[in-house]
Design an enzyme around this catalytic site. Sequence first.
Site, mmCIF file in Angstrom:
data_model
loop_
_atom_site.group_PDB
_atom_site.id
_atom_site.type_symbol
_atom_site.label_atom_id
_atom_site.label_comp_id
_atom_site.label_asym_id
_atom_site.label_seq_id
_atom_site.Cartn_x
_atom_site.Cartn_y
_atom_site.Cartn_z
ATOM 1 N N TYR A 143 0.816 -1.215 0.000
ATOM 2 C CA TYR A 143 0.000 0.000 0.000
ATOM 3 C C TYR A 143 0.854 1.272 0.000
ATOM 4 O O TYR A 143 0.360 2.358 -0.296
ATOM 5 C CB TYR A 143 -0.951 0.030 1.209
ATOM 6 C CG TYR A 143 -2.050 -1.011 1.155
ATOM 7 C CD1 TYR A 143 -2.251 -1.795 0.025
ATOM 8 C CD2 TYR A 143 -2.891 -1.217 2.236
ATOM 9 C CE1 TYR A 143 -3.245 -2.757 -0.024
ATOM 10 C CE2 TYR A 143 -3.894 -2.176 2.198
ATOM 11 C CZ TYR A 143 -4.065 -2.942 1.067
ATOM 12 O OH TYR A 143 -5.046 -3.890 1.021
ATOM 13 N N LYS A 189 3.157 -15.355 1.907
ATOM 14 C CA LYS A 189 3.056 -16.075 0.635
ATOM 15 C C LYS A 189 4.473 -16.436 0.217
ATOM 16 O O LYS A 189 4.949 -16.093 -0.866
ATOM 17 C CB LYS A 189 2.333 -15.180 -0.393
ATOM 18 C CG LYS A 189 1.942 -15.862 -1.687
ATOM 19 C CD LYS A 189 0.810 -16.842 -1.541
ATOM 20 C CE LYS A 189 0.569 -17.556 -2.865
ATOM 21 N NZ LYS A 189 -0.261 -18.762 -2.726
ATOM 22 N N ASP A 222 -3.481 -17.906 1.253
ATOM 23 C CA ASP A 222 -4.643 -18.572 0.647
ATOM 24 C C ASP A 222 -5.197 -19.629 1.605
ATOM 25 O O ASP A 222 -6.406 -19.712 1.833
ATOM 26 C CB ASP A 222 -4.299 -19.163 -0.726
ATOM 27 C CG ASP A 222 -2.900 -19.753 -0.809
ATOM 28 O OD1 ASP A 222 -2.126 -19.601 0.154
ATOM 29 O OD2 ASP A 222 -2.578 -20.367 -1.843
ATOM 30 N N ASP A 246 -5.320 -6.897 5.719
ATOM 31 C CA ASP A 246 -6.548 -6.214 5.320
ATOM 32 C C ASP A 246 -7.611 -7.255 4.973
ATOM 33 O O ASP A 246 -8.751 -7.222 5.460
ATOM 34 C CB ASP A 246 -6.214 -5.330 4.094
ATOM 35 C CG ASP A 246 -7.289 -4.319 3.783
ATOM 36 O OD1 ASP A 246 -8.317 -4.309 4.476
ATOM 37 O OD2 ASP A 246 -7.104 -3.543 2.823
ATOM 38 N N ASP A 250 -10.789 -8.686 7.571
ATOM 39 C CA ASP A 250 -12.176 -8.510 7.150
ATOM 40 C C ASP A 250 -12.888 -9.862 7.081
ATOM 41 O O ASP A 250 -14.081 -9.948 7.384
ATOM 42 C CB ASP A 250 -12.257 -7.794 5.790
ATOM 43 C CG ASP A 250 -12.423 -6.290 5.962
ATOM 44 O OD1 ASP A 250 -12.088 -5.784 7.056
ATOM 45 O OD2 ASP A 250 -12.889 -5.622 5.025
#
Length: 357
Positions: A143, A189, A222, A246, A250
Amino acid sequence: MSKTYKITLLPGDGIGPEVVAESVKLLDAIAEKSEFSFEYTTANAGGAAIDAHNDPMPQSTVDACKASDAVLLGAVGGPKWDELTGAMRPESGLLKIRKELGTFANLRPVAVPASLAESSPLRAEAVAGVDLLTVRELTGGIYFGQPVGNDGFEAFNTMRYTVPEIERVARVAFEWARKRRNKVTSVDKANVLEVSRLWRDTVKRLHAAEFSDVELDHMYIDNATMQMVINPRQFDVILTGNIFGDILSDTSATLGGSLGLLPSASIGSGVGLFEPVHGSAPDIAGQGKANPIAMILSTAMMLDHLGEGAAATAIRNGLEAALKQPLRTGDLCTKGHTLASTSELGDLIRAETLKHL
Ligand code: NAD
């Protein structure tokens, strides 16, 4: 001599002022029975600040926040300011204050007591007893990484982390794990991304050097997202970077069945910012329909951060006792419940909290 904490209140927009008012009543009631007290400064943020100062985060608000022990924020934004763009948007005020306060770690706990499991979109037996904390890196990663570009044909962002950035947020996660069930799951990841390989190596090295008493495992993003839905009870503390955090936080937010339940804290080396995960909920604003629980749990996180752990625990125990009774705001009110307004539920939680103090 008794201690006085300086709290800056940023009620913001929509339901923000309604839920912040419940937190202030609760803090004042706690202070009456404690050796400490609170001194409040109220400042404008978001749409309210645009209306008053033509700026979603005026310097006067930033200065007030920096001069306090902690900041309690309601929510910002709403249809009135939807046409604004860029730095004039209410939400950009939030990014500014997080940056100004240097809050590099975002903490989002999700707890689903048995009394709320029926409200979950998942099976009640899968979520009852969930008690997890996501520690998300907040000021780095994709970001914020440079270079960023878009020439209309090709666009790119850059995911970057340095060892010190990873270490400081990992330390927050390990320290919280020690106060909880002593387990950290680091999510990355590393099978694909170079930056994740550095993340994993750094977390492992820090763990071996300083936190070997804490159980540590690693999971790919994942798989972690899938595990969050299949078996969320396995998690204690989740440590992850900005974009993965993020998404994952959520996902975890859906477990309890209402956004009105979820608190958060953004912390760094100085003043912390404590705010509910939800927005300003324009659809229910001004009607006494907002659930105050997310704001009240954010207030408990603030008390923990200030070192007033006993008061924070009293709030959590008081809330648990309150939820054993049938009073619910509209977002959670189903068969067998009695509809309550924001302040009716706030009053009940306050009364139960005082019994636990
Ligand atoms: P929202 O979180 O405001 O509302 C989503 C839904 O959840 C709505 O139906 C709302 O009524 C409900 N809800 C939210 N909080 C609730 C509570 N405490 N009690 C009961 N129900 C609750 O998200 P949105 O509708 O996407 O956004 C509305 C505005 O808030 C937008 O301007 C958005 O940019 C802003 N926003 C601000 C923040 C923040 O201040 N941190 C976060 C998210 C969105």
